[in-house]
Enzyme design. Sequence first.
Site: not given
Ligand code: GLP
Length: 261
Positions: A138, A67, A136, A143
Amino acid sequence: MEVVVVPTQAQGSELVGKAIADLLNRQPTTVLGLATGSTPLGVYDDLVRRYEAGEVSFKQAKGFALDEYVGLPADHPESYRAVIKREIADRVDFEPGSVHGPDGWADDIIEASLGYERAIDEAGGIDLQILGVGNDGHIGFNEPISSLASPTRIKTLTMQTREDNARFFDGDISQVPTHVLTQGVGTILRAKHLVLLAWGEGKAEAIKATVEGPVTSMVPSTALQLHPHATVVVDEAAASQLANAEHYKWTFAHKPAWQSI
Ligand code: GLP
């Protein structure tokens, strides 16, 4: 789905790093799906260590990011393009131009989305997709209520995700973009192997829903239940709400030696 419960994040990162290195050694032209966020950083460090020890090469491999934010300055250090470059691409021997990301700066966002799907297909599809998970549920930036068949497209972030990600923007939510380009849930489901990682108590609820909850677009990570080869690697804290954690541990401990994750 396979659930692997490891004592620590370091052990989980090493397990996944080894699986990726083994895949690259079997198939040097592997196409990797690369995630951002803090979750996969230990895996990237493990892969860099293996690369530096001469155990693995990325020379013939390709990478596709999950992304990207829309609307950040092109040189912003928190763009996912910059993060992927800094955390993994520039630390190993990927050939220049072999690691791609959705173009969040394109004038034509729809064409950029279609083009990203085409680029993945032309590379032969993603062999192994690394995933983190949002609080949540995602995955990528899909989302809640994202179509489980969605392709790469523009999405609007929830306030919760913007609050969660404000830590990368001096704690200032007004600096966190409102829009993103993300591989869709359908894009993610086309990868040959999905490896979702989660560490810490904060992810326990999302992991419970992902593994043992009903499939629902309200929790996009539950789409992993539809995939024929999905592996969830979690530490004890992230596994703490799983009803059948003991069974998953027993299963992994008794796996035939020839079977990898
Ligand atoms: C962002 C990214 C996701 C990731 C999420 C969780 O939203 N787009 O790909 O999984 O954060 O982040 P973290 O790994 O820092 O908990």
